[in-house]
Design an enzyme around this catalytic site. Structure first.
Site, mmCIF file in Angstrom:
data_model
loop_
_atom_site.group_PDB
_atom_site.id
_atom_site.type_symbol
_atom_site.label_atom_id
_atom_site.label_comp_id
_atom_site.label_asym_id
_atom_site.label_seq_id
_atom_site.Cartn_x
_atom_site.Cartn_y
_atom_site.Cartn_z
ATOM 1 N N HIS A 118 0.828 -1.215 0.000
ATOM 2 C CA HIS A 118 0.000 0.000 0.000
ATOM 3 C C HIS A 118 0.856 1.256 0.000
ATOM 4 O O HIS A 118 0.601 2.198 -0.760
ATOM 5 C CB HIS A 118 -0.922 0.000 1.222
ATOM 6 C CG HIS A 118 -1.729 1.257 1.346
ATOM 7 N ND1 HIS A 118 -1.295 2.330 2.098
ATOM 8 C CD2 HIS A 118 -2.908 1.631 0.786
ATOM 9 C CE1 HIS A 118 -2.188 3.303 2.002
ATOM 10 N NE2 HIS A 118 -3.173 2.903 1.222
ATOM 11 N N CYS A 129 34.832 4.677 -25.093
ATOM 12 C CA CYS A 129 34.030 4.697 -23.869
ATOM 13 C C CYS A 129 34.801 5.398 -22.766
ATOM 14 O O CYS A 129 35.285 4.767 -21.838
ATOM 15 C CB CYS A 129 33.650 3.277 -23.441
ATOM 16 S SG CYS A 129 35.056 2.154 -23.258
#
Length: 797
Positions: A420, A751
């Protein structure tokens, strides 16, 4: 018109029947009619109609009473609690119209006959006629009653369902959403119980609930009946399945398996007024996963079938019968948070200056906030909540929503990603950290903390108020480029955050990050735990590997799943995984690592990269890395994974490494597998043609290449001013490699951080004809724009 029928069987219903039986029951009928033939099992049952509800209201003269009570509430003559209590009492004290009661009783007897037992146990669920619409989540607003047996108990439970249309939270929710209370009816679903009290149950979403990544199904599971998961009373297991590969029966695309604490479970009660009770789980139950891999895959396939049928992301509840072992879907409704999220801009957060880590749990939302703690341990103390504070509590239920709306963030001791607290936090747009275990004990009122949900699946609470920065990105603004722009990713937990970026794949996935942060143990210590002398390290190894066949299995499982999340985020585009590139001092810091690593004066130039892979000191550890890659490609199905070898000093070393890989079943070219090499040593440039004959591509590691070309220790502050990726010598090296690789038919990318920090460096790479540039996600759009501009200047766009 009011429906003249009081009861309708699920097989007579479809999703167009929401006005008659509410969203929940209409959805059950839709699945029974359309999805049973596709393998989705739904327990049989029937629904009372909206007409039955209105006839109950009319027979007991409740229409005027409801209108008057709500008018008093709006006028301030009564509180929400007083209004809700009065209306619920009016329903529970009401009498059933004879025709309606007879219809419900007759349907129950028919259901018992279908099931082959008298007084069959059933689940009795509320289904409001305005609930579960794509833009209105009424989930949890009305009541569910489990293990109801006998006609008298059923009639009482149905009456209580009617009454639950006027729980305080339901009244407040309809007020907030603008629904007319007197135009919302309630249908009751009566469904054969699945004996999950003897098995397990949980929830699943057909998208990642945090990032909205649409290609995974997220499954939560706990022992016993499912209310503990929905209520957030238990910390469930969590599984994630990659949906695009589920149609291959030979694959097992489970990309995440997280063991929950599962300290309690809900079971049938025997005797007494309550039909269910909550009891502690056994140590064996806490240590075991609720679902087998086959069951996870079955649920994942069902999730995909249901989502495809409804053509939208879905929120599903499932249960496993402990007697028969069969799986069932017991509810399905539209997902109402990520599916409403705008497709355009998305926000990312970063922080600086935070203090020590105080608590951790599962992250909900992707924000970072800072503020003061307000600990509320009981709903009785809600009135003392301070607006704008960070709510810290054990768990929440719908009665907490009024103060959750006033909070800056939510932190709970218990609950999973579908509890919840998690669901409401998402609807409110609040970050939450759930399932911390002990936040109410560790944090105190007025304490200044920073709540971070932007570091992946793990949410963290830090001491002090960090400096928070927010970046807004619009993926639609990224221009098209011929040069591929890829991402550098290392953290599997955060990989799904970036799925909206139109990247061309992952140019660098660092294996060592997964080893360090997820595996945490030295590979050789897992292979040879008997060699580990330190007692504390041995205890840690035993704790880490609990539940696995041995240390080897633990390493392969954990590493493969971590890398799988990165591979899934980019699928089917390439993901270049660099094999481990720790230095010896970094390896020694892993659990059990000190026993297996030599002490070196200069680890940066020592026993690292390719040299480790064929050495007797690490050969068995590298074999585990290879097995993880095989698991990733062959068992899970991520054939988009490209292997990359770091710090390879010579072609002879390349041959030795490739031979070791082949011995472990990783053969370049077989099954479409490509192998790249890092170009970070001058020897890689000088002998580019020879390396190109052995590898499918190069990835330039600009940091090490700059260090070794200029002779500059990149970790030394004394010569930091000499470290320059744009030095003419470094640029010559890069340009030469690109030309040589292109002539040899090998791909070449870069990279490093250079293109992110220096746009002119990115432009230089484009001018040289590089195939791809891989950058950090937060700089992707900036570099993409620079690349597009450079291509336009060169006439290559």
């Amino acid at each position: 018109m009011t429906d003249s029928r009081d009861v309708i069987w699920f097989e007579e219903l479809g999703r167009a029947d929401v006005p008659r039986v509410g969203g929940k029951n209409a959805s059950l009928g839709e699945m029974v009619v359309n999805l049973g033939a596709k393998g989705v099992a739904v327990p049989p049952g029937f629904a009372t109609t909206a007409g039955a509800y209105w006839r109950f209201v009319e027979a007991n003269g409740l229409h005027g009473r409801i209108a008057q009570a709500l008018a008093h509430l709006k006028a301030g003559k009564a509180t929400l609690a007083e209004t809700g209590a009065e209306l619920r009492r009016a329903f529970t004290e009401g009498e059933w119209p004879a025709k309606t009661a007879a219809a419900i009783r007759a349907a129950y007897r028919d259901l018992c006959a279908r099931l082959g037992r008298a007084d069959a146990d059933v689940a009795v669920r509320s289904s409001a006629t305005a609930e579960d619409l794509p833009d209105a989540s009424f989930a949890g607003q009305q009541e569910t009653f489990l293990n109801i047996t006998g006609e008298a108990a059923l009639m009482a439970a149905c009456r209580r369902c009617f009454a639950s249309l006027f729980t305080d939270r339901a009244i407040a929710y309809r007020e907030a959403k603008g629904f007319d209370h007197l135009k919302v009816a309630l249908s009751v679903g009566v469904q054969a119980m699945v004996r999950a009290d003897l098995g397990g149950s949980g929830t699943m979403f057909t998208i990642d609930t945090e990032s909205g990544f649409p290609r995974v199904a997220v499954i939560d599971a706990a022992w016993g009946l499912g209310e503990t998961v929905v209520q957030g009373a238990v910390d469930p297991d969590e599984y994630q399945v990659f949906k695009p590969l589920l149609d291959r029966p030979d694959l097992v695309p489970i990309v995440e398996k997280r063991l929950g604490r599962k300290e309690i479970k809900m079971i049938y009660a025997r005797g007494g007024e309550r039909p269910t009770r909550t009891v502690p789980t056994s140590k064996a139950e806490r240590a075991a996963f609720v679902l087998s891999d086959d069951e996870i895959l079955t649920l994942g396939r069902w999730a995909t079938v249901i989502e495809d049928h409804y053509r939208r992301p879905m929120d599903i509840e499932w249960a496993r019968d402990g007697v028969s072992g069969a799986l069932y879907v017991v509810q399905a409704r539209p997902e109402t948070v990520q599916s409403r999220r705008a497709a355009g801009e998305f926000r990312s957060f970063a922080m600086a200056g935070h203090g020590r880590l105080l608590a951790r749990g599962l992250s909900v939302g992707e924000q970072i906030v800072a503020g003061q703690v307000c600990v509320i341990e009981s709903a009785r103390d809600i009135a003392r909540f301070v607006d704008g504070a960070i709510l810290v509590t054990a768990t929440t239920d719908p009665d907490w929503v009024p103060i959750m709306k006033r909070a800056t963030a939510i932190v709970t001791d218990r609950g999973g990603r579908t509890s919840h607290a998690a669901i409401v936090s998402r609807e409110l747009g609040l970050p939450a950290v759930v399932g911390t275990g002990d936040a109410t004990r560790l944090l105190h009122d007025g304490q200044e903390v920073t709540v971070s949900c932007a570091e992946g699946d793990e949410g963290r609470i830090y001491e002090g108020l960090a400096e928070i920065t927010e970046t807004v990105q619009d993926p639609a603004a990224a221009p098209a480029t011929r040069t591929q722009v890829m991402l550098n990713l290392a953290n599997p937990s955060a990989a799904f955050r970036w799925w909206r970026l139109p990247a061309d794949g992952v140019g660098l996935a660092r294996m060592e990050f997964v080893v360090s942060n997820h595996v945490r143990a030295h590979p050789m210590a897992l292979v040879h735990p008997e060699r580990v002398q330190d007692a504390a390290a041995r205890a840690q190894l035993a704790e880490l590997t609990a539940g696995h066949a041995d240390g080897r299995a633990y390493f392969v499982d954990t590493l493969a799943r971590g890398l799988a999340r990165i591979a899934a985020a980019a699928w089917p585009k390439p993901v270049i995984v660099r094999m481990s590139d720790f230095k010896t001092n970094e390896y020694a810091g892993l659990v059990g690592g000190a026993e297996f690593e030599p002490r070196e004066e200069n680890p940066m130039l020592g026993f690292r990269g390719a040299a480790r892979y064929y050495s007797p000191r690490y050969r068995e550890g590298f074999a585990l890395e290879c097995r993880a890659i095989r698991r990733l490609r062959e068992t899970m199905g991520f054939t988009n994974v490209v292997v990359m070898i770091p710090f390879c000093r010579s072609v002879e070393e390349a041959d030795r490494v490739l031979a070791v890989m082949a011995g472990e079943g990783l053969v370049r070219g077989e099954g479409g597998m490509e192998v790249y090499v890092m170009a970070e040593i001058p020897a890689n440039i000088v002998q580019a043609e020879a390396f190109a004959a052995r590898f499918d591509g190069f990835s330039i590691g600009s940091n090490d290449l700059t260090q070794l070309t200029l002779g500059v220790d990149r970790d030394s502050a004394e010569v930091a001013h000499l470290f320059d990726e744009e030095d003419p010598a470094v640029k010559w090296m890069i340009g030469h490699l690109i030309r040589a690789a292109t002539l040899s038919g090998a791909k070449v990318g870069l990279c490093g951080q250079g293109p992110s920090d220096h746009p002119q460096f990115a432009a230089f790479l484009v001018e040289q004809g590089i195939d791809s540039i891989s950058v950090t996600p937060d700089s992707f759009l900036k570099v993409k724009a620079v690349v597009a501009a450079a291509e336009a200047r060169l006439g290559r766009g």
